[in-house]
Write a protein that holds these residues in place. Structure first.
Motif, mmCIF file in Angstrom:
data_model
loop_
_atom_site.group_PDB
_atom_site.id
_atom_site.type_symbol
_atom_site.label_atom_id
_atom_site.label_comp_id
_atom_site.label_asym_id
_atom_site.label_seq_id
_atom_site.Cartn_x
_atom_site.Cartn_y
_atom_site.Cartn_z
ATOM 1 N N ILE A 139 19.642 -1.824 -28.876
ATOM 2 C CA ILE A 139 19.829 -1.216 -27.660
ATOM 3 C C ILE A 139 21.089 -1.800 -26.876
ATOM 4 O O ILE A 139 21.996 -0.676 -26.612
ATOM 5 N N ASN A 140 21.746 -2.869 -26.894
ATOM 6 C CA ASN A 140 22.904 -3.286 -26.126
ATOM 7 C C ASN A 140 23.985 -4.116 -27.126
ATOM 8 O O ASN A 140 24.694 -4.980 -26.506
ATOM 9 N N TRP B 85 15.988 5.491 -33.378
ATOM 10 C CA TRP B 85 16.779 6.783 -32.780
ATOM 11 C C TRP B 85 18.103 6.302 -32.235
ATOM 12 O O TRP B 85 18.943 6.996 -32.296
ATOM 13 N N PHE B 86 18.304 5.283 -31.666
ATOM 14 C CA PHE B 86 19.528 4.717 -31.234
ATOM 15 C C PHE B 86 20.641 4.424 -32.022
ATOM 16 O O PHE B 86 21.832 5.049 -31.883
ATOM 17 N N THR B 87 20.281 3.744 -32.997
ATOM 18 C CA THR B 87 21.571 3.111 -33.752
ATOM 19 C C THR B 87 21.069 3.334 -35.578
ATOM 20 O O THR B 87 22.010 3.155 -36.199
#
Length: 124
Positions: free
Chosen positions: A29-30, A5-7
């Motif tokens: 994430i980061n 979902w994030f990337t």
């Protein structure tokens, strides 16, 4: 992370049953913030949690039945080596090639992770 979902990249794109790219997984994430250190810590945990099989550490110069087992399994996978129970240069080269293909530490030492992967790859 699991579904991307994030990337748009899933955790399974980096970590599978046979491959762990902790630096790549950090990007989910980061980005790459402290990715090398996070990968180092993850590797330490993985080492601590990896059960040691009933096979000894083997390296160049080792001899015996366990070396013959190692050589036989490498030969099953196509390494053109003699199964003689002596861990020499040919066995060393074949083991490093196996480790590289399976994205293991390519040190020419048959330790727990190498044995576990080798046993999985040559199960009948």
């Amino acid at each position: 992370m699991v579904e991307g979902w994030f990337t748009g990249r899933r955790l399974g794109d980096y970590i599978t049953g046979t491959r762990c790219d902790y630096v790549g997984a950090r990007r989910i994430i980061n980005g790459t913030d402290r990715a090398d250190r996070v990968a180092e810590i993850a590797g330490e945990y993985e080492d601590a949690l990896t059960p040691a099989p009933d096979y000894p550490y083997l390296r160049r110069g080792s001899r015996g039945t366990a070396v013959a087992q190692l050589q036989a399994r490498l030969a099953i996978l196509g390494a053109g080596i003699e199964v003689d129970g002596v861990f020499g240069n040919e066995t060393h080269r074949a083991l490093i090639a196996f480790q590289k293909v399976h994205e293991l530490k390519s040190d020419g030492i048959a330790g727990p992770k190498t044995w576990a992967t080798l046993m999985t790859e040559t199960e009948e």
